[in-house]
Design a protein around this motif. Structure first.
Motif, PDB file in Angstrom:
ATOM      1  N   LYS A   1       7.979   1.551  -0.376  1.00 58.24           N
ATOM      2  CA  LYS A   1       8.642   0.961  -1.548  1.00 58.24           C
ATOM      3  C   LYS A   1       9.267   1.896  -2.297  1.00 58.24           C
ATOM      4  O   LYS A   1      10.324   1.789  -2.705  1.00 58.24           O
ATOM      5  CB  LYS A   1       7.082   0.700  -2.569  1.00 58.24           C
ATOM      6  N   THR A   2       8.747   3.096  -2.591  1.00 60.19           N
ATOM      7  CA  THR A   2       9.664   4.134  -3.354  1.00 60.19           C
ATOM      8  C   THR A   2      10.903   4.669  -2.629  1.00 60.19           C
ATOM      9  O   THR A   2      11.882   4.798  -3.129  1.00 60.19           O
ATOM     10  CB  THR A   2       8.769   5.366  -3.635  1.00 60.19           C
TER      11      THR A   2
ATOM     12  N   GLU B   1       0.822  -1.363   0.032  1.00 59.56           N
ATOM     13  CA  GLU B   1       0.046  -0.037   0.194  1.00 59.56           C
ATOM     14  C   GLU B   1       0.929   1.245  -0.027  1.00 59.56           C
ATOM     15  O   GLU B   1       1.941   1.206   0.501  1.00 59.56           O
ATOM     16  CB  GLU B   1      -0.795   0.049   1.206  1.00 59.56           C
ATOM     17  N   SER B   2       0.266   2.192  -0.249  1.00 57.75           N
ATOM     18  CA  SER B   2       0.915   3.902  -0.190  1.00 57.75           C
ATOM     19  C   SER B   2       1.355   3.737   1.402  1.00 57.75           C
ATOM     20  O   SER B   2       0.570   3.519   2.186  1.00 57.75           O
ATOM     21  CB  SER B   2       0.120   4.775  -0.452  1.00 57.75           C
ATOM     22  N   GLY B   3       2.545   4.268   1.443  1.00 56.51           N
ATOM     23  CA  GLY B   3       3.195   4.372   2.789  1.00 56.51           C
ATOM     24  C   GLY B   3       3.968   3.212   3.121  1.00 56.51           C
ATOM     25  O   GLY B   3       4.385   3.007   4.448  1.00 56.51           O
ATOM     26  N   SER B   4       3.943   2.102   2.471  1.00 62.02           N
ATOM     27  CA  SER B   4       4.738   1.109   3.142  1.00 62.02           C
ATOM     28  C   SER B   4       6.276   1.088   2.655  1.00 62.02           C
ATOM     29  O   SER B   4       7.060   0.332   3.241  1.00 62.02           O
ATOM     30  CB  SER B   4       4.177  -0.277   2.044  1.00 62.02           C
TER      31      SER B   4
ATOM     32  N   GLN C   1       7.751   7.774 -11.624  1.00 59.16           N
ATOM     33  CA  GLN C   1       6.235   7.605 -11.613  1.00 59.16           C
ATOM     34  C   GLN C   1       5.479   8.523 -12.447  1.00 59.16           C
ATOM     35  O   GLN C   1       4.609   8.218 -13.318  1.00 59.16           O
ATOM     36  CB  GLN C   1       5.771   7.667 -10.225  1.00 59.16           C
TER      37      GLN C   1
ATOM     38  N   GLU D   1       6.364   2.722 -10.034  1.00 62.04           N
ATOM     39  CA  GLU D   1       5.189   3.133 -10.425  1.00 62.04           C
ATOM     40  C   GLU D   1       5.059   3.448 -11.887  1.00 62.04           C
ATOM     41  O   GLU D   1       4.271   4.773 -12.007  1.00 62.04           O
ATOM     42  CB  GLU D   1       4.284   4.069  -9.345  1.00 62.04           C
TER      43      GLU D   1
ATOM     44  N   THR E   1       5.134  -1.101  -7.516  1.00 58.65           N
ATOM     45  CA  THR E   1       3.676  -1.140  -7.849  1.00 58.65           C
ATOM     46  C   THR E   1       2.888  -1.442  -6.441  1.00 58.65           C
ATOM     47  O   THR E   1       3.410  -2.062  -5.606  1.00 58.65           O
ATOM     48  CB  THR E   1       3.218  -1.695  -8.861  1.00 58.65           C
ATOM     49  N   HIS E   2       1.913  -0.910  -6.674  1.00 59.08           N
ATOM     50  CA  HIS E   2       0.711  -1.343  -5.730  1.00 59.08           C
ATOM     51  C   HIS E   2      -0.388  -2.236  -6.252  1.00 59.08           C
ATOM     52  O   HIS E   2      -1.176  -2.949  -5.818  1.00 59.08           O
ATOM     53  CB  HIS E   2      -0.139  -0.080  -4.847  1.00 59.08           C
TER      54      HIS E   2
ATOM     55  N   SER F   1       1.156   3.873 -12.872  1.00 52.89           N
ATOM     56  CA  SER F   1       0.112   4.477 -12.066  1.00 52.89           C
ATOM     57  C   SER F   1      -0.508   5.656 -12.524  1.00 52.89           C
ATOM     58  O   SER F   1      -1.747   5.881 -12.252  1.00 52.89           O
ATOM     59  CB  SER F   1       0.460   4.469 -10.924  1.00 52.89           C
TER      60      SER F   1
END
Length: 326
Positions: free
Chosen positions: A56-57, A51-54, A101, A182, A214-215, A185
């Protein structure tokens, strides 16, 4: 569409060990990434999902030293990227590139496309004069554009075309490894498949190794050989794509998969709805960071960070109850 056309090679081009990135703030530390470890086999595509905030970026940008990691190692072809000086890292930047992204903000609006692509070529002294011009034309054609498009400015292209230019810029220095952050996205659904197919074709043609952030699990299932699932800065589960999709062992992975569309209109997945929002990395839960939203959490989940357990064939899960949930 046929997934996984390229199987991973026998050796790891990138080995990440205990990667951490902590941001100091007024009243403490934000643990954006906290002890992440995984491998990327040469010639493979690894999907980094969550999810966003995990985080990844943050992982992707730390690997390229666009932000400085707080700890850990990243062994690229045997050299620790985090231990290199700025001068040494500059030489490695030709081997590691990124596709951002947002195709709208990642290209300089004041430069023509030929100058955007030429910057990377000039920086590394790869070509001059007629050879440089020919290389730029070749790059544009490789990503599905026309050579004459080099005279245009970014605003004269659609979103999908701009992302193709971003991919061409990454390819300009003939890298071995690409972080794709991403990359589809921000695009219309109708354009996403075209860009994904392009990335797969380029990866196969040039033997690229790729970390695909990616999510979207449907994208991962189609494109990636391996999957690393992140939540709140930590790895929950990782393994070969086919194995992980067929037999997810972590409750978080199962929840993500349950929300992913099923190609067969007659098939149905039992939806697992997670309660609440992802906690703040400023004050993460004790023990397993997923426990506050996990439908299977018990008191022991709050006591210690779950150890990574290998289930075979590189399938690794960080959950104290994974055996019970099998």
């Amino acid at each position: 569409m046929t997934a996984h056309q390229n199987e991973p090679g026998p050796d790891a081009l990138l080995t990440v060990e205990g990667l951490s990135k902590h941001f100091p703030v007024a009243n403490g530390v934000v643990k954006a990434v906290d002890g992440v470890s995984f491998k990327v086999q040469r010639g493979s595509i690894v999907g980094l999902v969550g999810e966003s905030g995990s985080g990844k970026t943050t992982v992707g940008r730390s690997l390229l030293r666009l932000i400085q990691p707080s700890g850990g190692r990243a062994l690229f072809d045997g050299a620790d990227l985090f231990a290199l000086s700025n001068a040494e890292m500059r030489a490695y930047r030709r081997r590691l590139q990124i596709v951002f992204q947002d195709p709208y903000s990642s290209l300089n609006p004041r430069l023509r496309v030929e100058d955007i692509l030429g910057e990377a070529i000039d920086t590394h002294g790869l070509a001059k004069g007629a050879a440089r011009k020919e290389r730029i034309s070749e790059l544009l054609v490789q990503v599905g554009l026309a050579a004459e498009h080099g005279r245009r400015f970014p605003h004269e292209f659609s979103g999908g075309q701009r992302q193709r230019i971003g991919i061409a810029r990454a390819l300009a220095v003939q890298p071995e490894f690409i972080v794709a952050d991403e990359p589809v996205s921000a695009l219309d659904v109708s354009v996403q498949a075209q860009v994904l197919n392009l990335l797969q074709e380029l990866q196969a043609a040039y033997g690229l190794t790729m970390l695909f952030i990616t999510h979207d699990l449907s994208v991962v299932e189609y494109l990636c050989d391996q999957v690393v699932v992140m939540y709140l800065g930590r790895v929950m589960e990782q393994g070969p794509s086919r194995q992980l999709f067929a037999n997810p062992r972590h409750p978080y992975t199962r929840a993500l998969l349950s929300a992913s569309p099923v190609p067969d209109p007659k098939a149905r997945r039992q939806r697992i709805v997670l309660q609440g929002d992802i906690p703040s990395p400023f004050n993460p839960p004790s023990g397993c960071v997923f426990r506050t939203r996990c439908p299977h959490a018990i008191d022991a989940c709050a006591q210690a960070v779950p150890a990574a357990q290998t289930l075979g064939a590189d399938h690794v899960v960080s959950c104290i109850r994974q055996a019970e949930l099998a």
